[in-house]
Write a protein that holds these residues in place. Structure first.
Motif, PDB file in Angstrom:
ATOM      1  N   ASP A   1       0.817  -1.216   0.000  1.00 31.37           N
ATOM      2  CA  ASP A   1       0.000   0.000   0.000  1.00 31.37           C
ATOM      3  C   ASP A   1       0.855   1.272   0.000  1.00 31.37           C
ATOM      4  OD1 ASP A   1       1.053  -0.083   2.521  1.00 31.37           O
ATOM      5  OD2 ASP A   1      -0.872  -0.039   3.582  1.00 31.37           O
ATOM      6  N   GLY A   2       2.204   1.122  -0.065  1.00 29.26           N
ATOM      7  CA  GLY A   2       3.082   2.282  -0.144  1.00 29.26           C
ATOM      8  C   GLY A   2       3.573   2.799   1.180  1.00 29.26           C
ATOM      9  N   VAL A   3       3.071   2.270   2.272  1.00 24.78           N
ATOM     10  CA  VAL A   3       3.491   2.743   3.593  1.00 24.78           C
ATOM     11  C   VAL A   3       4.819   2.088   3.964  1.00 24.78           C
ATOM     12  CG1 VAL A   3       2.896   2.831   6.043  1.00 24.78           C
ATOM     13  CG2 VAL A   3       1.110   3.086   4.294  1.00 24.78           C
ATOM     14  N   PRO A   4       5.815   2.866   4.407  1.00 25.04           N
ATOM     15  CA  PRO A   4       7.104   2.270   4.767  1.00 25.04           C
ATOM     16  C   PRO A   4       6.955   1.285   5.922  1.00 25.04           C
ATOM     17  CG  PRO A   4       7.292   4.657   4.555  1.00 25.04           C
ATOM     18  CD  PRO A   4       5.833   4.334   4.525  1.00 25.04           C
ATOM     19  N   GLU A   5       7.420   0.033   5.718  1.00 18.53           N
ATOM     20  CA  GLU A   5       7.449  -0.947   6.790  1.00 18.53           C
ATOM     21  C   GLU A   5       8.668  -0.742   7.673  1.00 18.53           C
ATOM     22  OE1 GLU A   5       7.355  -4.624   4.617  1.00 18.53           O
ATOM     23  OE2 GLU A   5       5.217  -4.869   5.030  1.00 18.53           O
TER      24      GLU A   5
ATOM     25  N   VAL B   1      16.208   1.313   6.243  1.00 17.81           N
ATOM     26  CA  VAL B   1      17.520   0.690   6.423  1.00 17.81           C
ATOM     27  C   VAL B   1      18.588   1.758   6.242  1.00 17.81           C
ATOM     28  CG1 VAL B   1      19.141  -1.055   5.611  1.00 17.81           C
ATOM     29  CG2 VAL B   1      16.682  -1.527   5.591  1.00 17.81           C
ATOM     30  N   VAL B   2      19.460   1.894   7.231  1.00 17.01           N
ATOM     31  CA  VAL B   2      20.569   2.839   7.146  1.00 17.01           C
ATOM     32  C   VAL B   2      21.848   2.058   6.881  1.00 17.01           C
ATOM     33  CG1 VAL B   2      20.918   2.852   9.662  1.00 17.01           C
ATOM     34  CG2 VAL B   2      21.831   4.710   8.278  1.00 17.01           C
TER      35      VAL B   2
ATOM     36  N   LEU C   1      16.120   0.512  10.789  1.00 19.39           N
ATOM     37  CA  LEU C   1      15.528   1.520  11.667  1.00 19.39           C
ATOM     38  C   LEU C   1      14.087   1.091  11.922  1.00 19.39           C
ATOM     39  CD1 LEU C   1      16.754   4.873  10.009  1.00 19.39           C
ATOM     40  CD2 LEU C   1      17.929   3.416  11.663  1.00 19.39           C
ATOM     41  N   PRO C   2      13.740   0.759  13.134  1.00 21.19           N
ATOM     42  CA  PRO C   2      12.374   0.282  13.409  1.00 21.19           C
ATOM     43  C   PRO C   2      11.324   1.306  13.003  1.00 21.19           C
ATOM     44  CG  PRO C   2      13.829  -0.085  15.291  1.00 21.19           C
ATOM     45  CD  PRO C   2      14.579   0.772  14.331  1.00 21.19           C
ATOM     46  N   ALA C   3      10.296   0.824  12.333  1.00 18.88           N
ATOM     47  CA  ALA C   3       9.239   1.713  11.867  1.00 18.88           C
ATOM     48  C   ALA C   3       8.598   2.469  13.016  1.00 18.88           C
ATOM     49  CB  ALA C   3       8.185   0.919  11.101  1.00 18.88           C
ATOM     50  N   ALA C   4       8.449   1.812  14.147  1.00 18.26           N
ATOM     51  CA  ALA C   4       7.818   2.474  15.293  1.00 18.26           C
ATOM     52  C   ALA C   4       8.674   3.626  15.795  1.00 18.26           C
ATOM     53  CB  ALA C   4       7.585   1.462  16.412  1.00 18.26           C
TER      54      ALA C   4
ATOM     55  N   VAL D   1      10.872   5.367  14.029  1.00 16.61           N
ATOM     56  CA  VAL D   1      10.831   6.438  13.028  1.00 16.61           C
ATOM     57  C   VAL D   1       9.532   7.224  13.168  1.00 16.61           C
ATOM     58  CG1 VAL D   1      10.731   6.944  10.566  1.00 16.61           C
ATOM     59  CG2 VAL D   1      12.343   5.228  11.419  1.00 16.61           C
ATOM     60  N   ALA D   2       8.412   6.504  13.261  1.00 14.77           N
ATOM     61  CA  ALA D   2       7.113   7.175  13.362  1.00 14.77           C
ATOM     62  C   ALA D   2       7.025   8.022  14.625  1.00 14.77           C
ATOM     63  CB  ALA D   2       5.994   6.142  13.329  1.00 14.77           C
ATOM     64  N   GLU D   3       7.567   7.491  15.722  1.00 17.94           N
ATOM     65  CA  GLU D   3       7.512   8.228  16.982  1.00 17.94           C
ATOM     66  C   GLU D   3       8.304   9.533  16.890  1.00 17.94           C
ATOM     67  OE1 GLU D   3       8.822   7.713  21.700  1.00 17.94           O
ATOM     68  OE2 GLU D   3       8.977   6.021  20.308  1.00 17.94           O
ATOM     69  N   LEU D   4       9.514   9.477  16.300  1.00 10.72           N
ATOM     70  CA  LEU D   4      10.335  10.678  16.208  1.00 10.72           C
ATOM     71  C   LEU D   4       9.729  11.681  15.231  1.00 10.72           C
ATOM     72  CD1 LEU D   4      12.818  12.108  17.227  1.00 10.72           C
ATOM     73  CD2 LEU D   4      14.159  11.005  15.422  1.00 10.72           C
ATOM     74  N   ILE D   5       9.172  11.195  14.138  1.00 11.94           N
ATOM     75  CA  ILE D   5       8.519  12.098  13.192  1.00 11.94           C
ATOM     76  C   ILE D   5       7.347  12.799  13.866  1.00 11.94           C
ATOM     77  CG2 ILE D   5       7.068  12.161  11.128  1.00 11.94           C
ATOM     78  CD1 ILE D   5       8.923  10.114   9.865  1.00 11.94           C
ATOM     79  N   GLY D   6       6.569  12.049  14.638  1.00 10.40           N
ATOM     80  CA  GLY D   6       5.451  12.664  15.345  1.00 10.40           C
ATOM     81  C   GLY D   6       5.912  13.722  16.323  1.00 10.40           C
ATOM     82  N   ARG D   7       6.998  13.447  17.038  1.00 11.73           N
ATOM     83  CA  ARG D   7       7.500  14.441  17.996  1.00 11.73           C
ATOM     84  C   ARG D   7       7.966  15.693  17.267  1.00 11.73           C
ATOM     85  NH1 ARG D   7      12.714  14.433  22.144  1.00 11.73           N
ATOM     86  NH2 ARG D   7      12.582  16.676  22.482  1.00 11.73           N
ATOM     87  N   MET D   8       8.676  15.498  16.147  1.00 15.97           N
ATOM     88  CA  MET D   8       9.209  16.665  15.448  1.00 15.97           C
ATOM     89  C   MET D   8       8.107  17.504  14.795  1.00 15.97           C
ATOM     90  SD  MET D   8      12.318  16.925  16.064  1.00 15.97           S
ATOM     91  CE  MET D   8      13.593  15.930  16.839  1.00 15.97           C
ATOM     92  N   ILE D   9       7.040  16.855  14.387  1.00 13.55           N
ATOM     93  CA  ILE D   9       5.906  17.627  13.867  1.00 13.55           C
ATOM     94  C   ILE D   9       5.366  18.549  14.960  1.00 13.55           C
ATOM     95  CG2 ILE D   9       3.511  17.461  13.089  1.00 13.55           C
ATOM     96  CD1 ILE D   9       4.265  14.968  11.534  1.00 13.55           C
ATOM     97  N   ASN D  10       5.284  18.016  16.174  1.00 14.92           N
ATOM     98  CA  ASN D  10       4.760  18.810  17.291  1.00 14.92           C
ATOM     99  C   ASN D  10       5.750  19.867  17.771  1.00 14.92           C
ATOM    100  OD1 ASN D  10       2.336  17.345  17.371  1.00 14.92           O
ATOM    101  ND2 ASN D  10       3.235  15.758  18.676  1.00 14.92           N
ATOM    102  N   ASP D  11       7.049  19.521  17.769  1.00 18.85           N
ATOM    103  CA  ASP D  11       8.043  20.395  18.395  1.00 18.85           C
ATOM    104  C   ASP D  11       8.786  21.294  17.421  1.00 18.85           C
ATOM    105  OD1 ASP D  11       7.316  19.153  20.681  1.00 18.85           O
ATOM    106  OD2 ASP D  11       9.165  17.994  20.951  1.00 18.85           O
ATOM    107  N   HIS D  12       8.574  21.117  16.112  1.00 20.40           N
ATOM    108  CA  HIS D  12       9.369  21.866  15.134  1.00 20.40           C
ATOM    109  C   HIS D  12       9.244  23.370  15.345  1.00 20.40           C
ATOM    110  CE1 HIS D  12      10.565  23.600  11.241  1.00 20.40           C
ATOM    111  NE2 HIS D  12      11.305  22.526  11.094  1.00 20.40           N
ATOM    112  N   GLY D  13       8.009  23.841  15.428  1.00 18.21           N
ATOM    113  CA  GLY D  13       7.816  25.279  15.620  1.00 18.21           C
ATOM    114  C   GLY D  13       8.407  25.762  16.929  1.00 18.21           C
ATOM    115  N   LYS D  14       8.227  25.005  17.966  1.00 16.46           N
ATOM    116  CA  LYS D  14       8.749  25.385  19.280  1.00 16.46           C
ATOM    117  C   LYS D  14      10.272  25.492  19.255  1.00 16.46           C
ATOM    118  CE  LYS D  14       8.767  23.737  24.098  1.00 16.46           C
ATOM    119  NZ  LYS D  14       8.319  22.648  24.995  1.00 16.46           N
ATOM    120  N   ILE D  15      10.932  24.526  18.611  1.00 16.17           N
ATOM    121  CA  ILE D  15      12.395  24.517  18.576  1.00 16.17           C
ATOM    122  C   ILE D  15      12.921  25.670  17.727  1.00 16.17           C
ATOM    123  CG2 ILE D  15      14.403  23.235  17.720  1.00 16.17           C
ATOM    124  CD1 ILE D  15      12.962  20.663  18.555  1.00 16.17           C
TER     125      ILE D  15
END
Length: 694
Positions: free
Chosen positions: A15-19, A22-23, A49-52, A54-68
Motif C-alpha cells: 500500500d506504499g506505507v514504509p514498513e 535501512v541505514v 531503523l524500526p518503523a515504530a 521512526v514514526a515516533e520521532l517524526i510525530g515528535r518533530m511535527i509537534n516540536d518543530h515550531g517550538k524549537i
C-alpha cells in the motif's frame, strides 16, 4: 580525503506505507574527482531503523518543530532532540563502524546523508524532512564542525569545472521592505568579496517577474543564484516592487521553467520557510530547485531573522570567494550563528554531487599571483569600485564571447568606453572601469596592457618621456607600456626590433631598413625636417606599428590594449591618421587576436568626421559601453556598499545622515561622490573613517 556516506532506504508495503527504513554506512576513500554517489559499493555496516521508532520521532518533530525553531524550546530540549536524531540514525553495527572510523588517523573529512527516492517522496511524514541539522552525539551539533561537516546528498550528475570569474545573480524579492535588510545583506556580501578583485562577478536584480528572472538566468548563467527576501504561506517566495503592497510570488511550480536552459551550481534561498519541514504536505521551493536540476541548495526550514541572514551570507561568500567548499563554508557560517538562538540549525543544505565539486571554477593564473597584482598601486583601490555590474559584463563579453551564448558574432576588435561628466571633477569612473575590465581579461587568459596617455612615462634607457601629444609619441608610449615589466605578461623588447628599425629609418625619410645586426633599439629621433612630407611617413609608421602589435597576440593568448586619457591625442592634428591606421584596423579585426579599448573623452566621437561611426557600430565592428551617473534609486544601496568595502564603521549616524541628505528625486551622482561624502563625515566627526593604507 575520506568521505563517509550514510544512506537511508525505505522498504514499503504494497500500500506504499514504509514498513521499515535501512541505514547503511559507506566509505569513499578517494578524492572528489572520482566520487560517484550511484556506485558506493558494499557498506561497512547496515542496520534496520524500526518503523515504530521512526514514526515516533517524526510525530515528535511535527509537534516540536515550531517550538524549537522559533526559540521557545529550552536548550536542554534542543540537545535532547538532536541526540534522539543521532540515536535513530546511528545505532547497532552502524554505530560500531562509525566509532571505529572516528578513531582512525585517516578519519573522514566530511559526511553525506543520503535519502533514497523510496525514503524521500512527497508525503508529509518523510524521514528526509526531519531536522537532521540538529543531530548531535555527546558533543556539539555535528553540522558545526569544520573538520567534518555534514551535508544532505541527493545524487545527481557531476559538474565540469569552468574558467572564472564565478558568476553570482542576487535577486532581491522586496526591495522596498526595509525591515528585511536586503541592502545590508548586499553590503555584507560586497565586503566579503572586496579582496577578491575580478574573481567573482555579481549582478543584482530587484523584484523581477517570472519572465525577467528567466531571462536573467538564461543570460548570465549564474553559478550561484541567491534570493534575498521572505517566504510565503503557500511555500513560495515574495516578489514585490518598491511601490507594491502585494506582488506575484515565485511558487514551486515556477521553478522548472526557470531552469530549462541553465542549472545553477548553488542556490541560496535566504528566506523564511523555503525548505519543507516534516509535517508539511507540499514540497518547499528549495526542494523544487533540486528537482529542477540545481546542483545544490541552501534553504531555510524555519524563520530566520534578517540580521542572521546577513551574517550567514557574509560568512558564506567570504569563504566561497576564496575557493572553500560549500559544506565547509556553511559550517563556518553556522558557527557565526552559534550564540543566536537556534539560527545555526535553520539552513538546510542539500547537494546532488560531492560538496567539493559544487563550486568548480579555475583560472590560468595562480591565486597568489593575482593577489600580488591586485595589491599594486594601479589596482588596489578597485575594491572601492561599486555598481556598474551589467556594464562590466557587457565589456567582458564584448571581447570574450565564450559565455555570450546569445551572440554568434566574433569578439569585437575595438571597445569604446564612454562616460557622463558634467563637471571636471564629477567622474563616471572610466579609468576604474577600464582597469577592472583588463583585470577580468587577464584572469581569463588574455595578455593585457594599460596605457595612460595623460602622464609622463619612463622610456628607453630610463629617461622620462613627456605624455604623448601626436601619433609618433603615441606609438612609442604604447610600445613602452607593452614591454613594461610591471604589467602582467610583458612582451620582450626584441619583439619590436623590426618596428624600431622601420621607425629609425622612416623618421629620417629613408627607405633603407636594416635588421641584420640583431636587436635594434629606437634611436628616439623626431621628424627630420628634410625627410619629406610628414603625413605619408606617419601613415607608414602607424601601419608598421599595427603589424607589430598584431604579432604580440595569438589565439592562445589574445592581447587587449587599453588607451586611457586620450584627450590630447584626439585634439592633435595626427588623430585622423591614428583613427584610420590604428583604430579602424583593430575594429575591422585585421588582427583577429588583438583588441583595443579606447576611452573616449566627454563629448567626443571616435570618427573624426562623425559620418560613419554609427553605421560601423551597427555593423558590429565596435562595441560601446556607456557609464552614466548613479541614479537616485541606486544611490543609498551603493553608498552602503562603498562604506562596507572602505571603512570599518557602521553605516549609521552622521555618515548615513550625510548620504541621506543628498538624495532628491531625479538626482544623479558621479562615482567619486561616495568618497567625497565620506571625507565630509570625517571632517564632521573629527577622525578618519577610511582605512589608512601604507
Amino acid at each position: 580525503m575520506t568521505t563517509a556516506i550514510f544512506t537511508v532506504q525505505a522498504h514499503r508495503a504494497p500500500d506504499g506505507v514504509p514498513e521499515k527504513h535501512v541505514v547503511s554506512l559507506h566509505l569513499h576513500p578517494g578524492g572528489a574527482e572520482d566520487f560517484d554517489p550511484h556506485t558506493l559499493g558494499e557498506p561497512l555496516a547496515r542496520e534496520d531503523l524500526p518503523a515504530a521508532a521512526v514514526a515516533e520521532l517524526i510525530g515528535r518533530m511535527i509537534n516540536d518543530h515550531g517550538k524549537i525553531f522559533e526559540g521557545r524550546a529550552a536548550r536542554a530540549e534542543v540537545i535532547d532532540a538532536g541526540r534522539q536524531l543521532f540515536d535513530l540514525l546511528i545505532r547497532g553495527s552502524v554505530k560500531e563502524a562509525w566509532t571505529g572510523l572516528l578513531g582512525q588517523e585517516d578519519r573522514p573529512v566530511r559526511v553525506l546523508l543520503s535519502f533514497g527516492q523510496q525514503a524521500v517522496g512527497d508525503e508529509r511524514h518523510s524521514i528526509s524532512r526531519l531536522p537532521w541539522e540538529l543531530m548531535r552525539d555527546a558533543g556539539a551539533a555535528m553540522v558545526f564542525t569544520d573538520e567534518m561537516p555534514w551535508s544532505r546528498l541527493n545524487a545527481g550528475a557531476p559538474l565540469r569545472p569552468e574558467r572564472g570569474p564565478l558568476r553570482v545573480l542576487i535577486v532581491v524579492g522586496s526591495p522596498g521592505a526595509l525591515d528585511l535588510l536586503a541592502d545590508e545583506e548586499l553590503a555584507g556580501i560586497a565586503k566579503a568579496l572586496a579582496g577578491r578583485l575580478g574573481r567573482v562577478h555579481t549582478e543584482v536584480i530587484d523584484s523581477p517577474d517570472i519572465s525577467w528572472l528567466r531571462e536573467a538566468i538564461d543570460t548570465l548563467r549564474p553559478h550561484i543564484l541567491h534570493f534575498i527576501g521572505e517566504g510565503t504561506d503557500d511555500h513560495g517566495l515574495v516578489i514585490r516592487s518598491r511601490s507594491e503592497d502585494r506582488g506575484r510570488p515565485l511558487l514551486p511550480d515556477d521553478i522548472h521553467p526557470l531552469l530549462t536552459r541553465w542549472k545553477p551550481w548553488l542556490v541560496i534561498l535566504n528566506a523564511c520557510r523555503s525548505a519543507s519541514p516534516v509535517g508539511r504536505g507540499v514540497a518547499g521551493i528549495g526542494d523544487e530547485f533540486i528537482r529542477a536540476g540545481a546542483c545544490s541548495v541552501v534553504s531555510m526550514q524555519s524563520t530566520i531573522s534578517p540580521e542572521n541572514a546577513c551574517i550567514l551570507s557574509a560568512e558564506l561568500y567570504a569563504l566561497l570567494g576564496r575557493g572553500h567548499s560549500v559544506d565547509h563554508a556553511l559550517a563556518s557560517a553556522r558557527r557565526e550563528l552559534t550564540y543566536r538562538e537556534i539560527s545555526w540549525a535553520v539552513p538546510r543544505f542539500v547537494t546532488a554531487v560531492h560538496p567539493q565539486n559544487i563550486i568548480r571554477w579555475e583560472f590560468p593564473i595562480d591565486d597568489e599571483s593575482v593577489d600580488k597584482l591586485c595589491n599594486t598601486y594601479k589596482l588596489r583601490d578597485l575594491k572601492n569600485f561599486v555598481g556598474r555590474h551589467r556594464e562590466r559584463r557587457e565589456a567582458w563579453w564584448a571581447l570574450d564571447r565564450t559565455l555570450d551564448h546569445k551572440s554568434n558574432d566574433p569578439p569585437v576588435g575595438l571597445l569604446l568606453i564612454k562616460g557622463e561628466q558634467e563637471k571636471p571633477n564629477a567622474r563616471a569612473g572610466k579609468t576604474w572601469f577600464t582597469l577592472w575590465s583588463l583585470l577580468t581579461y587577464h584572469l581569463r587568459g588574455h595578455r593585457v596592457t594599460y596605457v595612460n596617455l595623460r602622464d609622463n612615462y619612463e622610456g628607453p634607457g630610463g629617461k622620462w618621456v613627456s605624455a604623448p601629444r601626436d601619433g609618433l609619441s603615441l606609438v612609442r608610449a604604447i610600445r613602452e607600456a607593452i614591454i613594461d615589466k610591471s604589467h602582467p605578461n610583458p612582451i620582450p623588447p626584441d619583439a619590436f626590433s623590426k618596428f624600431n628599425a622601420c621607425l629609425n629609418a622612416l623618421v629620417t625619410g629613408s627607405d633603407h631598413i636594416s635588421t641584420d645586426h640583431g636587436y635594434v633599439e629606437d634611436e628616439g629621433r623626431n621628424w627630420d625636417p628634410e625627410a619629406g612630407p610628414v603625413d605619408n611617413l606617419r601613415k607608414k609608421i602607424l601601419s608598421e606599428f599595427f603589424k607589430a602589435l598584431s604579432e604580440t597576440s595569438s589565439r592562445a593568448m589574445p592581447h587587449v590594449i587599453a588607451l586611457d586619457h586620450t584627450e590630447k591625442i584626439m585634439e592633435s592634428s595626427d588623430y585622423s591618421d591614428v583613427y584610420r591606421y590604428l583604430l579602424l584596423p583593430a575594429a575591422r579585426r585585421c588582427a583577429k587576436d588583438l583588441h583595443l579599448i579606447f576611452v573616449l573623452p566627454k563629448d567626443k566621437n571616435l570618427d573624426p568626421d562623425d559620418l560613419v561611426e554609427r553605421y560601423r557600430m551597427d555593423q558590429g565592428q565596435f562595441a560601446s559601453v556607456n557609464l552614466p551617473y548613479i541614479p537616485e534609486d541606486q544611490f543609498m544601496r551603493l553608498a552602503r556598499e562603498y562604506c562596507a568595502r572602505s571603512t570599518d564603521r557602521e553605516f549609521n549616524g552622521d555618515l548615513r545622515e550625510i548620504f541621506v541628505s543628498q538624495v532628491r528625486p531625479g538626482a544623479r551622482f558621479p562615482i567619486n561622490y561616495f568618497k567625497e561624502v565620506v571625507k565630509t563625515a570625517e571632517l564632521r566627526e573629527g577622525f578618519p573613517l577610511l582605512e589608512r593604507r601604507p
